[in-house]
Motif scaffolding. Structure first.
Motif, mmCIF file in Angstrom:
data_model
loop_
_atom_site.group_PDB
_atom_site.id
_atom_site.type_symbol
_atom_site.label_atom_id
_atom_site.label_comp_id
_atom_site.label_asym_id
_atom_site.label_seq_id
_atom_site.Cartn_x
_atom_site.Cartn_y
_atom_site.Cartn_z
ATOM 1 N N VAL A 145 0.843 -1.189 0.000
ATOM 2 C CA VAL A 145 0.000 0.000 0.000
ATOM 3 C C VAL A 145 0.882 1.244 0.000
ATOM 4 C CG1 VAL A 145 -0.265 0.152 2.524
ATOM 5 C CG2 VAL A 145 -2.021 1.107 1.028
ATOM 6 N N GLU A 146 0.608 2.150 -0.924
ATOM 7 C CA GLU A 146 1.371 3.391 -1.023
ATOM 8 C C GLU A 146 0.698 4.480 -0.174
ATOM 9 O OE1 GLU A 146 4.204 3.743 -2.519
ATOM 10 O OE2 GLU A 146 4.297 1.777 -3.502
ATOM 11 N N VAL A 147 1.451 5.552 0.059
ATOM 12 C CA VAL A 147 0.977 6.612 0.958
ATOM 13 C C VAL A 147 -0.368 7.205 0.518
ATOM 14 C CG1 VAL A 147 1.494 8.886 1.926
ATOM 15 C CG2 VAL A 147 3.293 7.168 1.755
ATOM 16 N N PRO A 148 -0.563 7.600 -0.742
ATOM 17 C CA PRO A 148 -1.856 8.191 -1.121
ATOM 18 C C PRO A 148 -3.032 7.238 -0.888
ATOM 19 C CG PRO A 148 -0.214 8.644 -2.800
ATOM 20 C CD PRO A 148 0.396 7.634 -1.880
ATOM 21 N N GLU A 149 -2.841 5.957 -1.222
ATOM 22 C CA GLU A 149 -3.919 4.995 -1.001
ATOM 23 C C GLU A 149 -4.183 4.818 0.493
ATOM 24 O OE1 GLU A 149 -5.300 0.389 -1.974
ATOM 25 O OE2 GLU A 149 -3.261 1.040 -2.464
ATOM 26 N N PHE A 150 -3.122 4.758 1.285
ATOM 27 C CA PHE A 150 -3.291 4.616 2.734
ATOM 28 C C PHE A 150 -4.093 5.799 3.283
ATOM 29 C CE2 PHE A 150 -2.320 4.983 7.183
ATOM 30 C CZ PHE A 150 -2.157 3.680 7.632
ATOM 31 N N ASN A 151 -3.767 6.997 2.831
ATOM 32 C CA ASN A 151 -4.474 8.186 3.300
ATOM 33 C C ASN A 151 -5.958 8.116 2.938
ATOM 34 O OD1 ASN A 151 -4.682 10.784 4.494
ATOM 35 N ND2 ASN A 151 -4.492 11.746 2.497
ATOM 36 N N ASP A 152 -6.249 7.645 1.720
ATOM 37 C CA ASP A 152 -7.640 7.497 1.290
ATOM 38 C C ASP A 152 -8.364 6.440 2.123
ATOM 39 O OD1 ASP A 152 -9.888 7.857 -0.650
ATOM 40 O OD2 ASP A 152 -9.422 5.771 -1.094
ATOM 41 N N ALA A 176 -16.499 15.794 6.416
ATOM 42 C CA ALA A 176 -16.089 17.115 5.951
ATOM 43 C C ALA A 176 -14.826 17.595 6.658
ATOM 44 C CB ALA A 176 -17.222 18.120 6.159
ATOM 45 N N VAL A 177 -14.775 17.397 7.979
ATOM 46 C CA VAL A 177 -13.607 17.849 8.739
ATOM 47 C C VAL A 177 -12.371 17.047 8.349
ATOM 48 C CG1 VAL A 177 -12.615 17.978 11.055
ATOM 49 C CG2 VAL A 177 -14.937 18.773 10.664
ATOM 50 N N ARG A 178 -12.513 15.717 8.226
ATOM 51 C CA ARG A 178 -11.371 14.883 7.829
ATOM 52 C C ARG A 178 -10.899 15.240 6.427
ATOM 53 N NH1 ARG A 178 -7.588 12.643 6.238
ATOM 54 N NH2 ARG A 178 -6.684 10.622 6.807
ATOM 55 N N GLU A 179 -11.836 15.499 5.521
ATOM 56 C CA GLU A 179 -11.470 15.865 4.165
ATOM 57 C C GLU A 179 -10.742 17.209 4.113
ATOM 58 O OE1 GLU A 179 -11.540 14.545 1.221
ATOM 59 O OE2 GLU A 179 -12.469 12.641 1.750
ATOM 60 N N SER A 180 -11.079 18.113 5.025
ATOM 61 C CA SER A 180 -10.478 19.449 4.991
ATOM 62 C C SER A 180 -8.978 19.415 5.229
ATOM 63 C CB SER A 180 -11.158 20.368 6.016
ATOM 64 O OG SER A 180 -10.797 20.004 7.345
ATOM 65 N N VAL A 181 -8.493 18.397 5.956
ATOM 66 C CA VAL A 181 -7.052 18.317 6.237
ATOM 67 C C VAL A 181 -6.387 17.158 5.499
ATOM 68 C CG1 VAL A 181 -7.113 19.481 8.475
ATOM 69 C CG2 VAL A 181 -7.552 17.022 8.356
ATOM 70 N N ARG A 182 -7.099 16.542 4.568
ATOM 71 C CA ARG A 182 -6.529 15.410 3.837
ATOM 72 C C ARG A 182 -5.182 15.770 3.183
ATOM 73 N NH1 ARG A 182 -8.340 10.887 0.225
ATOM 74 N NH2 ARG A 182 -10.481 11.218 0.865
ATOM 75 N N PRO A 183 -5.060 16.925 2.479
ATOM 76 C CA PRO A 183 -3.767 17.230 1.856
ATOM 77 C C PRO A 183 -2.628 17.354 2.864
ATOM 78 C CG PRO A 183 -5.504 18.616 0.943
ATOM 79 C CD PRO A 183 -6.074 17.940 2.145
ATOM 80 N N LEU A 184 -2.901 17.949 4.020
ATOM 81 C CA LEU A 184 -1.856 18.106 5.029
ATOM 82 C C LEU A 184 -1.458 16.766 5.626
ATOM 83 C CD1 LEU A 184 -2.823 21.348 6.980
ATOM 84 C CD2 LEU A 184 -0.968 21.020 5.359
ATOM 85 N N ILE A 185 -2.432 15.920 5.882
ATOM 86 C CA ILE A 185 -2.120 14.601 6.429
ATOM 87 C C ILE A 185 -1.330 13.790 5.407
ATOM 88 C CG2 ILE A 185 -3.136 12.423 7.175
ATOM 89 C CD1 ILE A 185 -5.306 14.015 8.580
ATOM 90 N N LEU A 186 -1.728 13.900 4.140
ATOM 91 C CA LEU A 186 -0.979 13.207 3.088
ATOM 92 C C LEU A 186 0.472 13.679 3.065
ATOM 93 C CD1 LEU A 186 -0.794 11.369 0.610
ATOM 94 C CD2 LEU A 186 -1.646 13.283 -0.767
ATOM 95 N N ARG A 187 0.669 14.978 3.183
ATOM 96 C CA ARG A 187 2.021 15.529 3.166
ATOM 97 C C ARG A 187 2.829 15.013 4.352
ATOM 98 N NH1 ARG A 187 1.606 21.672 3.038
ATOM 99 N NH2 ARG A 187 0.061 21.054 1.498
ATOM 100 N N ALA A 188 2.186 14.944 5.514
ATOM 101 C CA ALA A 188 2.885 14.460 6.706
ATOM 102 C C ALA A 188 3.263 12.987 6.558
ATOM 103 C CB ALA A 188 2.011 14.660 7.940
ATOM 104 N N LEU A 189 2.362 12.188 5.989
ATOM 105 C CA LEU A 189 2.670 10.768 5.778
ATOM 106 C C LEU A 189 3.802 10.594 4.771
ATOM 107 C CD1 LEU A 189 -0.946 9.277 5.597
ATOM 108 C CD2 LEU A 189 0.641 9.175 7.518
ATOM 109 N N GLU A 190 3.789 11.407 3.737
ATOM 110 C CA GLU A 190 4.852 11.314 2.732
ATOM 111 C C GLU A 190 6.208 11.712 3.297
ATOM 112 O OE1 GLU A 190 2.381 12.113 -1.423
ATOM 113 O OE2 GLU A 190 3.131 13.822 -0.265
ATOM 114 N N ALA A 191 6.194 12.552 4.346
ATOM 115 C CA ALA A 191 7.446 13.003 4.947
ATOM 116 C C ALA A 191 7.970 12.053 6.024
ATOM 117 C CB ALA A 191 7.255 14.398 5.544
ATOM 118 N N ALA A 192 7.219 11.002 6.320
ATOM 119 C CA ALA A 192 7.647 10.063 7.364
ATOM 120 C C ALA A 192 8.995 9.437 6.996
ATOM 121 C CB ALA A 192 6.594 8.979 7.556
ATOM 122 N N GLU A 193 9.923 9.406 7.950
ATOM 123 C CA GLU A 193 11.252 8.835 7.686
ATOM 124 C C GLU A 193 11.177 7.338 7.435
ATOM 125 O OE1 GLU A 193 13.969 9.875 10.764
ATOM 126 O OE2 GLU A 193 13.789 12.040 10.428
#
Length: 243
Positions: A145-152, A176-193
């Motif tokens: 599972v890749e990061v974008p799919e995991f976030n979805d 609605a609230v979860r969707e509002s921060v989806r891009p930020l959460i995706l960015r944080a997951l992509e930045a995980a070491e």
């Protein structure tokens, strides 16, 4: 004492059309599934131009209460629908990006909504709802599972539980609230070491949450989901990134 006169607010034509349609919805004359008359018929009845009517219909489509099907045939035209999740999600995303709400605001809203959702789901969720949530958890745990799919999948899991709570408004607001921060959460997951370790830790929470809901332990599930949300989302608040 002299009378103090105030300017009369002038409504634009499309706003008057909106008011007319809203009044019929409030009166129960228009319901979800009903079709509006064709533009060529409705515009003269309302006494407005077709361009003003189209503008009003576009507004209704944007806020999720109408869908317009172009063309000819039985499915063509405008139909009243109920689609609050997508419309509210778009609205919140825009206002969040514009700075109307802070990350702290969104975090606290998520905590309140999801504590309520998981506690209620432990009482009301049916087996089919939880089986669907479990399928999402299983997929999140697979190594490919890749990061974008995991976030979805993560978003869908939380919304699925909210829907199983039996409260449609809570479900809509959670989505609605979860969707509002989806891009930020995706960015944080992509930045995980260490992405595999991060995914495993997050999904361990999902597994435990699902277990608690199945066991009817709503209070404990509420505590776990708060800790879960304050983990990754709390990190975003601490870092205070730009929207």
């Amino acid at each position: 004492m002299p009378v103090e006169w105030q300017p009369v607010r002038q409504s634009r034509t499309h706003e008057l059309v909106l008011q007319s349609i809203e009044q019929r919805v409030f009166a129960g004359e228009l319901k979800a599934g009903d079709r509006l008359p064709p533009e060529r018929e409705l515009a003269p009845v309302l006494g407005v131009s077709r361009s003003a009517l189209r503008e009003a219909l576009r507004v209704l489509e944007t806020i999720g209460v109408l869908v317009a099907q172009p063309g000819r045939g039985p499915d063509a035209g405008a139909r009243i629908v109920r689609n609050p999740e997508g419309a509210l999600g778009r609205l919140l995303r825009l206002h969040f990006a514009l700075g109307s709400y802070s990350l702290e605001d969104v975090l606290e809203a998520r905590v309140v909504l999801e504590r309520s959702s998981f506690e209620a789901a432990a009482l009301h969720a049916c087996a089919a709802d939880l089986d669907e949530a479990e399928a999402l958890v299983v997929r999140m745990g697979e190594p490919d599972v890749e990061v974008p799919e995991f976030n979805d999948l993560d978003t869908r899991f939380h919304v699925r539980i909210a829907r199983s709570s039996g409260n449609e408004l809570t479900s809509t607001l959670t989505s609605a609230v979860r969707e509002s921060v989806r891009p930020l959460i995706l960015r944080a997951l992509e930045a995980a070491e260490d992405w595999p370790a991060t995914a495993a830790a997050l999904n361990a929470d999902h597994i435990e949450l699902l277990r608690l809901v199945r066991a009817g332990e709503g209070a404990r599930a509420a505590d776990v989901v708060e800790t879960h949300i304050r983990g990754l989302h709390g990190t975003l608040v601490d870092e205070k990134p730009t929207a």
